[in-house]
Design a protein around this motif. Structure first.
Motif, PDB file in Angstrom:
ATOM      1  N   PRO A  50       0.800  -1.260  -0.021  1.00  0.00           N
ATOM      2  CA  PRO A  50       0.066  -0.024   0.011  1.00  0.00           C
ATOM      3  C   PRO A  50       0.873   1.440  -0.123  1.00  0.00           C
ATOM      4  CG  PRO A  50       0.063  -0.926   2.089  1.00  0.00           C
ATOM      5  CD  PRO A  50       0.872  -1.795   1.348  1.00  0.00           C
ATOM      6  N   GLY A  51       1.903   1.139   0.642  1.00  0.00           N
ATOM      7  CA  GLY A  51       3.003   2.259   0.754  1.00  0.00           C
ATOM      8  C   GLY A  51       3.695   2.353  -0.547  1.00  0.00           C
ATOM      9  N   ASP A  52       4.975   2.924  -0.250  1.00  0.00           N
ATOM     10  CA  ASP A  52       5.927   3.026  -1.406  1.00  0.00           C
ATOM     11  C   ASP A  52       7.394   2.532  -1.141  1.00  0.00           C
ATOM     12  OD1 ASP A  52       4.496   4.335  -3.472  1.00  0.00           O
ATOM     13  OD2 ASP A  52       4.397   6.076  -2.350  1.00  0.00           O
ATOM     14  N   GLN A  53       7.468   1.896  -0.050  1.00  0.00           N
ATOM     15  CA  GLN A  53       8.892   0.984   0.226  1.00  0.00           C
ATOM     16  C   GLN A  53       8.359  -0.448   0.152  1.00  0.00           C
ATOM     17  OE1 GLN A  53      10.403   1.940   4.290  1.00  0.00           O
ATOM     18  NE2 GLN A  53      12.544   1.407   3.342  1.00  0.00           N
ATOM     19  N   PRO A  54       9.011  -0.975  -0.666  1.00  0.00           N
ATOM     20  CA  PRO A  54       8.853  -2.560  -0.740  1.00  0.00           C
ATOM     21  C   PRO A  54       9.250  -3.292   0.574  1.00  0.00           C
ATOM     22  CG  PRO A  54      10.715  -1.885  -2.119  1.00  0.00           C
ATOM     23  CD  PRO A  54       9.991  -0.631  -1.601  1.00  0.00           C
ATOM     24  N   LEU A  55       8.957  -4.484   0.752  1.00  0.00           N
ATOM     25  CA  LEU A  55       9.093  -5.285   1.934  1.00  0.00           C
ATOM     26  C   LEU A  55      10.090  -6.332   1.564  1.00  0.00           C
ATOM     27  CD1 LEU A  55       5.521  -5.516   3.269  1.00  0.00           C
ATOM     28  CD2 LEU A  55       7.323  -3.748   3.842  1.00  0.00           C
ATOM     29  N   GLN A  56      10.817  -7.007   2.423  1.00  0.00           N
ATOM     30  CA  GLN A  56      11.943  -8.083   2.420  1.00  0.00           C
ATOM     31  C   GLN A  56      11.686  -9.215   3.184  1.00  0.00           C
ATOM     32  OE1 GLN A  56      15.393  -5.475   3.230  1.00  0.00           O
ATOM     33  NE2 GLN A  56      16.174  -6.674   1.245  1.00  0.00           N
ATOM     34  N   PHE A  57      11.907 -10.267   2.606  1.00  0.00           N
ATOM     35  CA  PHE A  57      11.854 -11.430   3.548  1.00  0.00           C
ATOM     36  C   PHE A  57      10.588 -11.897   3.870  1.00  0.00           C
ATOM     37  CE2 PHE A  57      15.511  -8.653   5.106  1.00  0.00           C
ATOM     38  CZ  PHE A  57      16.591  -9.424   4.224  1.00  0.00           C
ATOM     39  N   ASP A  58      10.491 -13.260   4.482  1.00  0.00           N
ATOM     40  CA  ASP A  58       9.049 -13.868   4.803  1.00  0.00           C
ATOM     41  C   ASP A  58       8.528 -12.931   5.886  1.00  0.00           C
ATOM     42  OD1 ASP A  58       9.497 -15.665   3.018  1.00  0.00           O
ATOM     43  OD2 ASP A  58       9.938 -17.271   4.425  1.00  0.00           O
ATOM     44  N   ALA A  59       9.036 -12.171   6.577  1.00  0.00           N
ATOM     45  CA  ALA A  59       8.532 -11.174   7.628  1.00  0.00           C
ATOM     46  C   ALA A  59       7.906  -9.953   7.149  1.00  0.00           C
ATOM     47  CB  ALA A  59       9.441 -11.179   8.801  1.00  0.00           C
ATOM     48  N   GLY A  60       8.314  -9.679   6.002  1.00  0.00           N
ATOM     49  CA  GLY A  60       7.893  -8.449   5.287  1.00  0.00           C
ATOM     50  C   GLY A  60       8.394  -7.215   5.956  1.00  0.00           C
ATOM     51  N   ARG A  69       9.364   2.954  -4.471  1.00  0.00           N
ATOM     52  CA  ARG A  69       8.788   2.692  -5.553  1.00  0.00           C
ATOM     53  C   ARG A  69       9.306   3.663  -6.784  1.00  0.00           C
ATOM     54  NH1 ARG A  69       3.869   0.089  -6.058  1.00  0.00           N
ATOM     55  NH2 ARG A  69       3.399   0.530  -3.746  1.00  0.00           N
ATOM     56  N   GLY A  70       9.291   4.680  -6.684  1.00  0.00           N
ATOM     57  CA  GLY A  70       9.673   5.590  -7.797  1.00  0.00           C
ATOM     58  C   GLY A  70       8.449   5.958  -8.467  1.00  0.00           C
ATOM     59  N   PRO A  71       8.447   6.952  -9.444  1.00  0.00           N
ATOM     60  CA  PRO A  71       7.394   7.447 -10.358  1.00  0.00           C
ATOM     61  C   PRO A  71       6.880   6.126 -11.388  1.00  0.00           C
ATOM     62  CG  PRO A  71       9.635   8.426 -11.169  1.00  0.00           C
ATOM     63  CD  PRO A  71       9.934   7.585  -9.787  1.00  0.00           C
ATOM     64  N   GLU A  72       7.766   5.172 -11.682  1.00  0.00           N
ATOM     65  CA  GLU A  72       7.208   4.371 -12.506  1.00  0.00           C
ATOM     66  C   GLU A  72       7.000   2.750 -11.984  1.00  0.00           C
ATOM     67  OE1 GLU A  72       9.495   4.435 -16.024  1.00  0.00           O
ATOM     68  OE2 GLU A  72       8.805   6.518 -16.429  1.00  0.00           O
ATOM     69  N   GLY A  73       7.448   2.638 -10.490  1.00  0.00           N
ATOM     70  CA  GLY A  73       7.665   1.408  -9.921  1.00  0.00           C
ATOM     71  C   GLY A  73       8.998   0.796 -10.024  1.00  0.00           C
ATOM     72  N   LYS A  74       9.978   1.568 -10.791  1.00  0.00           N
ATOM     73  CA  LYS A  74      11.020   0.833 -11.135  1.00  0.00           C
ATOM     74  C   LYS A  74      12.142   1.460 -10.091  1.00  0.00           C
ATOM     75  CE  LYS A  74       9.813  -0.031 -15.583  1.00  0.00           C
ATOM     76  NZ  LYS A  74       9.938   0.303 -17.014  1.00  0.00           N
ATOM     77  N   GLY A  75      11.778   1.871  -8.962  1.00  0.00           N
ATOM     78  CA  GLY A  75      12.756   2.746  -7.963  1.00  0.00           C
ATOM     79  C   GLY A  75      12.878   4.214  -8.192  1.00  0.00           C
ATOM     80  N   ALA A  76      13.833   4.826  -7.220  1.00  0.00           N
ATOM     81  CA  ALA A  76      13.702   6.205  -7.233  1.00  0.00           C
ATOM     82  C   ALA A  76      14.992   6.603  -8.271  1.00  0.00           C
ATOM     83  CB  ALA A  76      14.246   6.806  -5.936  1.00  0.00           C
ATOM     84  N   ALA A  77      14.961   7.741  -8.897  1.00  0.00           N
ATOM     85  CA  ALA A  77      15.976   8.428  -9.593  1.00  0.00           C
ATOM     86  C   ALA A  77      17.268   8.091  -8.633  1.00  0.00           C
ATOM     87  CB  ALA A  77      15.624   9.816 -10.036  1.00  0.00           C
TER      88      ALA A  77
END
Length: 189
Positions: A50-60, A69-77
């Motif tokens: 829901p936010g803009d920072q992806p999660l990691q690992f099984d614990a999220g 996320r960045g403007p296109e979902g491919k990370g920040a400039a």
């Protein structure tokens, strides 16, 4: 007049397409539980956020290094996902925690986040079917996406010490197809 009504009825039925049998509908309703289980697995939900920072690992846990996320979902400039995530998983010799890889590593774009963490089953179902929220895909295109997209397929071969999606891919695709062919009913509908 009766002929006109019969013709209009035939046209309406043809426009609505084939109807699911009661057995197909029951199978479709049961199949959605499998779809929900896959979508709620960490390999999927860590990027469907829901936010803009992806999660990691099984614990999220939030992604390290303030990745966003960045403007296109491919990370920040200046820090695109491809900086660390290659087109495929690195060799095992890189260690169990090396950044995984798959083609077009990214998050969904900000205007179609497809965020489903903690979303009730009925809402998840509606989101999957809503072309405004799912990348402008009808159900046939969604089936193709979950069965062929290499980034989606990565979830079943995540490399390192990551656990793959717990439902075998062929079973998931069969469940998605059964749900679609049964009219794609949403839980509680």
């Amino acid at each position: 007049m009766r002929i006109i009504i019969l013709m209009l009825t035939a046209l309406l039925l043809a426009a609505c397409g084939p109807r699911a049998t009661p057995e197909q509908k029951a199978q479709a309703e049961a199949s959605f539980a499998t779809i929900e289980k896959v979508f709620q697995h960490p390999r999927c939900r860590n990027c469907h956020i829901p936010g803009d920072q992806p999660l990691q690992f099984d614990a999220g846990t939030p992604h390290m290094m303030n990745v966003v996320r960045g403007p296109e979902g491919k990370g920040a400039a200046g820090l695109p996902c491809a900086t660390c995530h290659a087109e495929k998983n690195p060799p095992a010799s890189y260690g169990p925690h090396a950044p995984p890889g798959a083609p077009h590593w990214s998050l969904p774009p900000p205007n179609q986040k497809m965020a489903w963490i903690g979303v009730p089953a009925a809402e998840l179902c509606a989101m999957i079917k809503d072309k405004k929220r799912n990348g402008n895909r009808d159900l046939d295109a969604m089936l193709k996406h979950v069965s062929e997209d290499k980034l989606v397929l990565w979830g079943w071969d995540p490399g390192g010490e990551r656990q793959p999606v717990s439902v075998p891919h062929d079973q998931f695709v069969a469940a998605f197809k059964a749900w679609k062919d049964g009219g794609a009913p949403c839980p509680g509908a």
